[in-house]
Write a protein that holds these residues in place. Structure first.
Motif, PDB file in Angstrom:
ATOM      1  N   ILE A   1     -21.273 -20.945 -18.180  1.00 59.15           N
ATOM      2  CA  ILE A   1     -19.889 -21.416 -18.189  1.00 59.15           C
ATOM      3  C   ILE A   1     -19.782 -22.654 -17.313  1.00 59.15           C
ATOM      4  O   ILE A   1     -20.074 -22.596 -16.111  1.00 59.15           O
ATOM      5  CB  ILE A   1     -18.917 -20.334 -17.685  1.00 59.15           C
ATOM      6  N   TRP A   2     -19.405 -23.759 -17.956  1.00 57.38           N
ATOM      7  CA  TRP A   2     -19.225 -25.030 -17.252  1.00 57.38           C
ATOM      8  C   TRP A   2     -20.475 -25.402 -16.431  1.00 57.38           C
ATOM      9  O   TRP A   2     -20.404 -25.807 -15.287  1.00 57.38           O
ATOM     10  CB  TRP A   2     -17.981 -24.994 -16.380  1.00 57.38           C
ATOM     11  N   GLY A   3     -21.635 -25.199 -17.060  1.00 59.03           N
ATOM     12  CA  GLY A   3     -22.886 -25.610 -16.449  1.00 59.03           C
ATOM     13  C   GLY A   3     -23.486 -24.624 -15.468  1.00 59.03           C
ATOM     14  O   GLY A   3     -24.554 -24.888 -14.902  1.00 59.03           O
ATOM     15  N   VAL A   4     -22.834 -23.476 -15.259  1.00 60.01           N
ATOM     16  CA  VAL A   4     -23.347 -22.463 -14.340  1.00 60.01           C
ATOM     17  C   VAL A   4     -23.932 -21.319 -15.150  1.00 60.01           C
ATOM     18  O   VAL A   4     -23.266 -20.775 -16.045  1.00 60.01           O
ATOM     19  CB  VAL A   4     -22.243 -21.929 -13.407  1.00 60.01           C
ATOM     20  N   ASP A   5     -25.166 -20.928 -14.848  1.00 63.86           N
ATOM     21  CA  ASP A   5     -25.839 -19.856 -15.564  1.00 63.86           C
ATOM     22  C   ASP A   5     -25.464 -18.520 -14.935  1.00 63.86           C
ATOM     23  O   ASP A   5     -25.953 -18.165 -13.862  1.00 63.86           O
ATOM     24  CB  ASP A   5     -27.360 -20.071 -15.500  1.00 63.86           C
ATOM     25  N   TYR A   6     -24.583 -17.775 -15.606  1.00 65.44           N
ATOM     26  CA  TYR A   6     -24.197 -16.451 -15.131  1.00 65.44           C
ATOM     27  C   TYR A   6     -25.118 -15.425 -15.783  1.00 65.44           C
ATOM     28  O   TYR A   6     -24.784 -14.804 -16.788  1.00 65.44           O
ATOM     29  CB  TYR A   6     -22.735 -16.157 -15.476  1.00 65.44           C
ATOM     30  N   ASN A   7     -26.298 -15.284 -15.217  1.00 63.66           N
ATOM     31  CA  ASN A   7     -27.256 -14.318 -15.718  1.00 63.66           C
ATOM     32  C   ASN A   7     -26.779 -12.919 -15.372  1.00 63.66           C
ATOM     33  O   ASN A   7     -26.180 -12.702 -14.316  1.00 63.66           O
ATOM     34  CB  ASN A   7     -28.635 -14.576 -15.107  1.00 63.66           C
ATOM     35  N   ASP A   8     -27.077 -11.932 -16.239  1.00 62.15           N
ATOM     36  CA  ASP A   8     -26.541 -10.584 -16.036  1.00 62.15           C
ATOM     37  C   ASP A   8     -27.007  -9.932 -14.745  1.00 62.15           C
ATOM     38  O   ASP A   8     -26.343  -9.064 -14.210  1.00 62.15           O
ATOM     39  CB  ASP A   8     -26.899  -9.691 -17.224  1.00 62.15           C
ATOM     40  N   ALA A   9     -28.135 -10.339 -14.222  1.00 60.09           N
ATOM     41  CA  ALA A   9     -28.661  -9.657 -13.046  1.00 60.09           C
ATOM     42  C   ALA A   9     -28.435 -10.423 -11.753  1.00 60.09           C
ATOM     43  O   ALA A   9     -28.628  -9.893 -10.666  1.00 60.09           O
ATOM     44  CB  ALA A   9     -30.163  -9.416 -13.221  1.00 60.09           C
ATOM     45  N   THR A  10     -28.008 -11.666 -11.844  1.00 65.51           N
ATOM     46  CA  THR A  10     -27.984 -12.493 -10.634  1.00 65.51           C
ATOM     47  C   THR A  10     -26.659 -13.147 -10.339  1.00 65.51           C
ATOM     48  O   THR A  10     -26.557 -13.948  -9.422  1.00 65.51           O
ATOM     49  CB  THR A  10     -29.040 -13.616 -10.762  1.00 65.51           C
ATOM     50  N   SER A  11     -25.618 -12.837 -11.106  1.00 64.15           N
ATOM     51  CA  SER A  11     -24.370 -13.553 -10.905  1.00 64.15           C
ATOM     52  C   SER A  11     -23.186 -12.612 -10.839  1.00 64.15           C
ATOM     53  O   SER A  11     -23.298 -11.406 -11.004  1.00 64.15           O
ATOM     54  CB  SER A  11     -24.144 -14.541 -12.073  1.00 64.15           C
ATOM     55  N   ASP A  12     -22.017 -13.216 -10.602  1.00 64.74           N
ATOM     56  CA  ASP A  12     -20.781 -12.440 -10.522  1.00 64.74           C
ATOM     57  C   ASP A  12     -20.379 -11.837 -11.863  1.00 64.74           C
ATOM     58  O   ASP A  12     -19.500 -10.996 -11.929  1.00 64.74           O
ATOM     59  CB  ASP A  12     -19.636 -13.337 -10.022  1.00 64.74           C
ATOM     60  N   LEU A  13     -20.987 -12.320 -12.953  1.00 66.52           N
ATOM     61  CA  LEU A  13     -20.641 -11.791 -14.262  1.00 66.52           C
ATOM     62  C   LEU A  13     -21.629 -10.740 -14.712  1.00 66.52           C
ATOM     63  O   LEU A  13     -21.804 -10.494 -15.897  1.00 66.52           O
ATOM     64  CB  LEU A  13     -20.597 -12.930 -15.304  1.00 66.52           C
TER      65      LEU A  13
END
Length: 271
Positions: free
Chosen positions: A8-20
Motif C-alpha cells: 500500500i502506497w509503496g509499503v510492503d505489508y507482509n503478513d508476518a512482518t507488518s501491522d496488517l
C-alpha cells in the motif's frame, strides 16, 4: 483463496512482518496521516470495487449479526473478507448504493456505475458518489493492464516499489491485483455519466460501447497498491499429485476455473 499480504502506497505489508498481519484483525486505520489516507482508500477500494452481495445472518445474540459474502469470484470474496477484517465491512448492496461499516461508522456510497471485468481490459471499476459529495473511480485489475493506466508522472518511486512487491508476491506463487483510483471533477463525471447511459441503453454494439466508456474513465489513476492472494490446493490434492508422479504419470495443472471455497463469516456487532 486467502488474502496474504498487501503493498500500500509503496509499503510492503507482509503478513508476518507488518501491522496488517493475520493476527491484527481489527487493525485501526488513522486517516489523519498521509499513510493512513492511502490505507483508507486501499481498503475502501477492496470493499467497494466488486460484485459481492453481503448476506446478513442472525445469531442467538440479538446484538450480533454475521455477514456472509456471496459472489462468483473467489478472489473478490477473499478481498472483501480482508477489507472487513481491517474495519471496512460491506454490509449492504442494492442496485444503486452500498453501505460500508468503516471502523464502526456506517457510510453510504451511491454506486453510479460499474464496469465489470472483461478479458480485454483485465480490470474492473466502480464510480462512487461519496458521503463528502465527491465522485471517485476505483479500479482493480491485472498488473499487465493496470500499469498502463496509472499516471506515471505522479509518485514514480511508489510505482516502482509496488512493481517490486508484485514481483516478490508472484515469486511466492501468490495471485496479484493492482488497485488504483482518482477523484473526478463534476464536469468529468457528467461526461462519463452521459456516455455510460448512452452505452448502457444501446441496442447494437452495447458491449463494445461500454468497453470504450470504461477505457475513457480508467486512466490517469493514482496507484494505491497491490494485493497478494494465495490460491490453496484443496485437501488431498498434493498427495494425489505426488502419487501420480511416483507412478510416472506426467502432471499438468490448468488454472482459470475455481470452485467456491468456504470462508469464515465476518462478524458485526450491534447491527
Amino acid at each position: 483463496m486467502e488474502f496474504q499480504c498487501a503493498s500500500i502506497w509503496g509499503v510492503d505489508y507482509n503478513d508476518a512482518t507488518s501491522d496488517l498481519g493475520k493476527d491484527q484483525v481489527g487493525y485501526s486505520v488513522q486517516v489523519d496521516t498521509n499513510e493512513g489516507k492511502h490505507v483508507h482508500e486501499f481498503f475502501l477500494a477492496l470493499a467497494a470495487c466488486n460484485t459481492i452481495v453481503p448476506l446478513v445472518i442472525d445469531t442467538s445474540d440479538p446484538n450480533v449479526k454475521l455477514v456472509d459474502y456471496q459472489g462468483e469470484s473467489p478472489d473478490e470474496q477473499a478481498l472483501v473478507y480482508a477489507a472487513a477484517a481491517y474495519g471496512f465491512m460491506l454490509i449492504e448492496r442494492t442496485s444503486g448504493h452500498i453501505v460500508i461499516d468503516i471502523q464502526g461508522e456506517r457510510q453510504r456510497f451511491n454506486v453510479l456505475g460499474l464496469h465489470e471485468f472483461d478479458s480485454d481490459r483485465k480490470r474492473m471499476s466502480v464510480i462512487l458518489g461519496c458521503p463528502d459529495k465527491t465522485f471517485k473511480v476505483f479500479v482493480k485489475g491485472a498488473d499487465t493492464t493496470m500499469f498502463s493506466v496509472i499516471d506515471k508522472r505522479l509518485n514514480l518511486d511508489i510505482i516502482r516499489a509496488t512493481e517490486a512487491h508484485i514481483h516478490a508476491y508472484s515469486s511466492l506463487g501468490l495471485r496479484t491485483l493492482v488497485v488504483g483510483m482518482r477523484e473526478l471533477s463534476a464536469s468529468e463525471f457528467e461526461r462519463w455519466h452521459s456516455s455510460f447511459e448512452a452505452a448502457s441503453t444501446a441496442l447494437i454494439g452495447r458491449a463494445a460501447l461500454l468497453r470504450k466508456v470504461a477505457g475513457n474513465i480508467e486512466n490517469n489513476l493514482i496507484i494505491l497498491g497491490a494485493s497478494g492472494i494465495e490460491d490453496k490446493l484443496q485437501q488431498g490434492v498434493p498427495e494425489a499429485i505426488e502419487s501420480l508422479r511416483t507412478a510416472g504419470i506426467q502432471v499438468w495443472v490448468l488454472t482459470g476455473i475455481s470452485k467456491k471455497q468456504p470462508y469464515p463469516l465476518a462478524t458485526h456487532q450491534s447491527f
